[in-house]
Write a protein that holds these residues in place. Structure first.
Motif, short mmCIF file in Angstrom:
data_model
loop_
_atom_site.label_atom_id
_atom_site.label_comp_id
_atom_site.label_asym_id
_atom_site.label_seq_id
_atom_site.Cartn_x
_atom_site.Cartn_y
_atom_site.Cartn_z
N ASP A 67 23.32 17.23 92.30
CA ASP A 67 22.80 15.86 92.19
C ASP A 67 22.73 15.44 90.72
OD1 ASP A 67 22.55 15.76 94.89
OD2 ASP A 67 20.37 16.11 94.94
N ARG A 68 22.30 16.39 89.87
CA ARG A 68 22.20 16.02 88.45
C ARG A 68 23.59 15.87 87.82
NH1 ARG A 68 18.45 19.61 84.77
NH2 ARG A 68 20.25 20.96 84.87
N LEU A 69 24.56 16.68 88.29
CA LEU A 69 25.94 16.51 87.80
C LEU A 69 26.43 15.10 88.14
CD1 LEU A 69 28.35 18.29 86.56
CD2 LEU A 69 29.21 18.35 88.90
N ALA A 163 21.50 12.28 80.28
CA ALA A 163 22.67 12.98 80.86
C ALA A 163 22.79 14.36 80.25
CB ALA A 163 23.94 12.18 80.58
N LYS A 164 23.32 15.29 81.02
CA LYS A 164 23.54 16.65 80.49
C LYS A 164 24.98 16.68 79.98
CE LYS A 164 22.61 21.46 81.74
NZ LYS A 164 21.78 21.85 80.60
N THR A 165 25.17 16.15 78.78
CA THR A 165 26.53 16.06 78.24
C THR A 165 26.87 17.34 77.50
OG1 THR A 165 26.06 15.24 76.03
CG2 THR A 165 26.11 13.60 77.81
N SER A 167 27.75 17.50 74.58
CA SER A 167 27.45 17.35 73.14
C SER A 167 26.09 17.99 72.83
CB SER A 167 27.43 15.87 72.76
OG SER A 167 28.53 15.21 73.32
N TYR A 168 26.05 19.29 72.75
CA TYR A 168 24.79 20.02 72.51
C TYR A 168 24.66 20.48 71.07
CZ TYR A 168 22.09 20.31 76.81
OH TYR A 168 21.26 20.03 77.88
N ALA A 169 25.51 19.95 70.17
CA ALA A 169 25.42 20.40 68.77
C ALA A 169 24.04 20.08 68.20
CB ALA A 169 26.52 19.75 67.93
N LEU A 196 8.49 15.46 74.51
CA LEU A 196 9.68 15.24 75.36
C LEU A 196 10.10 16.52 76.10
CD1 LEU A 196 11.64 12.97 72.84
CD2 LEU A 196 10.39 12.24 74.88
N GLU A 197 10.89 17.35 75.47
CA GLU A 197 11.44 18.55 76.11
C GLU A 197 11.90 19.48 75.01
OE1 GLU A 197 15.10 17.51 78.22
OE2 GLU A 197 15.78 16.36 76.49
N ALA A 198 12.33 20.67 75.39
CA ALA A 198 12.94 21.59 74.42
C ALA A 198 14.45 21.34 74.43
CB ALA A 198 12.60 23.02 74.82
N PRO A 199 15.18 21.88 73.46
CA PRO A 199 16.64 21.63 73.41
C PRO A 199 17.38 22.14 74.64
CG PRO A 199 15.86 22.45 71.29
CD PRO A 199 14.70 22.56 72.23
N THR A 200 16.86 23.17 75.31
CA THR A 200 17.54 23.66 76.52
C THR A 200 16.53 23.97 77.64
OG1 THR A 200 17.47 25.99 75.85
CG2 THR A 200 19.40 24.74 75.17
N ALA A 201 15.39 23.31 77.64
CA ALA A 201 14.38 23.62 78.68
C ALA A 201 13.40 22.46 78.83
CB ALA A 201 13.61 24.89 78.30
N SER A 202 12.71 22.45 79.96
CA SER A 202 11.63 21.47 80.19
C SER A 202 10.31 22.10 79.77
CB SER A 202 11.53 21.13 81.68
OG SER A 202 12.79 20.85 82.23
N GLY A 223 14.52 18.49 84.77
CA GLY A 223 14.87 19.90 84.97
C GLY A 223 14.75 20.32 86.43
N THR A 224 15.74 21.06 86.91
CA THR A 224 15.69 21.56 88.29
C THR A 224 14.62 22.65 88.42
OG1 THR A 224 17.38 23.21 87.82
CG2 THR A 224 18.16 21.10 88.68
N THR A 225 14.41 23.42 87.36
CA THR A 225 13.41 24.51 87.42
C THR A 225 12.01 23.91 87.48
OG1 THR A 225 14.93 25.65 85.95
CG2 THR A 225 12.82 26.73 86.37
N GLN A 226 11.76 22.90 86.66
CA GLN A 226 10.44 22.23 86.67
C GLN A 226 10.19 21.61 88.04
OE1 GLN A 226 10.53 18.36 86.18
NE2 GLN A 226 8.62 18.62 87.27
N SER A 260 13.58 26.81 82.45
CA SER A 260 14.98 26.41 82.64
C SER A 260 15.65 27.40 83.59
CB SER A 260 15.71 26.36 81.30
OG SER A 260 15.62 27.61 80.68
N SER A 261 16.86 27.04 84.01
CA SER A 261 17.51 27.74 85.12
C SER A 261 17.82 29.20 84.85
CB SER A 261 18.83 27.05 85.46
OG SER A 261 18.59 25.75 85.87
N VAL A 262 18.13 29.56 83.62
CA VAL A 262 18.53 30.94 83.35
C VAL A 262 17.40 31.72 82.69
CG1 VAL A 262 20.24 32.39 82.19
CG2 VAL A 262 20.95 30.22 83.23
N1 PLP Z 1 16.19 19.92 79.17
C1 PLP Z 1 17.35 20.22 78.54
C2 PLP Z 1 17.74 19.43 77.33
C3 PLP Z 1 18.18 21.24 79.02
O1 PLP Z 1 19.34 21.52 78.41
C4 PLP Z 1 17.78 21.97 80.17
C5 PLP Z 1 18.62 23.05 80.71
O2 PLP Z 1 19.57 23.48 80.13
C6 PLP Z 1 16.56 21.65 80.78
C7 PLP Z 1 15.80 20.61 80.26
C8 PLP Z 1 16.09 22.42 81.98
O3 PLP Z 1 16.90 22.11 83.08
P1 PLP Z 1 17.07 23.15 84.30
O4 PLP Z 1 15.70 23.55 84.69
O5 PLP Z 1 17.75 22.35 85.35
O6 PLP Z 1 17.88 24.28 83.78
#
Ligand code: PLP
Length: 295
Positions: A67-69, A163-165, A167-169, A196-202, A223-226, A260-262
């Protein structure tokens, strides 16, 4: 040698009524070159992705990730992904994961080759990094200004903030800055002072016994994990809420996590050098839940 698997997808139109997409997948040699010169994902980061956690060959929360894709594709004016086709590609990738242990499946949908006719799409699977230490010991974070106001996503949707683009630089630069400041990770703050959020996590905070996370309309990924953890907490009778959280509220939290997911749930041990207690028992129960098969 770490194992890896990859297949290329010939993207089907969203309305394609087929039920079997097997002939649209081509497994590829992960050690061989696979992308064309002119591929927009590599030239411009112009594409979207998802990272799905895998536990004992079970791909977690595939529906919410797809769904997020689709949501990211809409924001980026990419053709709508055919969700059943992607679901079948994920299933094949999961079958190539080891029967036990954690892995990560990545879905990538790129704008494709410059002047080319279609987007490029592929799925990979690989061993997950060992996250046991961050789950147990926790992490130190610093707050970093993201440079946008809380209302920027509504005023400037072309910034693609939700969006989860690919462009993660910028996200990676924020983690490097956090490390330069002696921390493990960052928490972004809007220029007008909201969390807000972390660079790769909620981010999840526990304040006065309630579990609170920043509202996704502030230009963050939902975030799907949140989402999954909130459903689990609510089932157990806990109160959860999406809020616009001023940075001063970080001091009110008696526990906090990046999820986050991983990586799953990493307890936060310190924010900007201020120590925060880790609720080890609750964190362990979060991670036990997150490691059970979830759809
Ligand atoms: N916010 C950002 C910017 C992320 O990159 C991610 C995951 O990579 C998340 C939040 C957490 O998302 P999810 O729980 O779906 O992995």
């Amino acid at each position: 040698m770490a194992w890896r698997f990859a297949l290329v997808i010939d993207p089907a139109a969203a309305g394609d009524a087929r039920t079997d997409f097997g002939d649209t997948f081509t497994p590829i040699d992960v050690a061989a070159p696979a992308l064309s010169v002119g591929e927009m994902s590599t030239q411009r980061g112009d594409g979207i992705f998802e990272s799905i956690g895998v536990v004992d060959r079970h791909a977690q929360e595939v529906g919410p990730h797809l769904d997020r894709l689709a949501h990211s594709a809409r924001l980026c004016d990419l053709p709508a992904p055919h969700l059943e086709q992607w679901r079948q590609a994920v299933a094949i990738a999961a079958e190539h994961c080891p029967p036990e242990g954690e892995a990560v499946i990545k879905l990538i949908l790129s704008r494709g080759v410059e002047h080319g006719p279609t987007p490029t799409a592929w799925v990979t699977a690989a061993e997950a990094p060992d996250n046991s230490a961050v789950r147990d010991r926790g992490i130190r974070v610093v707050t970093l200004d993201r440079g946008y106001g809380i209302d920027t996503p509504a005023r400037a949707p072309w910034l693609l903030l939700g969006a989860k683009t690919l462009s993660y630089a910028v996200n990676m630069a924020a983690i490097r800055e956090a490390k330069r400041r002696g921390a493990d990770d960052a928490v972004f703050i809007s220029s007008d002072g909201f969390v807000l959020e972390a660079p790769t996590a909620s981010l999840i905070l526990r304040i006065d016994g309630r579990f609170v996370t920043p509202a996704p309309n502030g230009g963050i990924l939902h975030g799907t994990t949140q989402l999954s953890l909130f459903a689990h907490l609510e089932e157990g009778g806990s109160e959860t809420a999406y809020e616009t959280i001023p940075v001063t509220d970080l001091e009110k939290a008696d526990a906090a996590w990046l999820v986050s997911s991983v990586r799953l749930a990493a307890p936060i041990r310190a924010v900007d050098g201020r120590e925060l207690a880790v609720d080890a028992e609750l964190t362990a129960s979060f991670n036990r839940y997150l490691l059970t098969p979830r759809d």
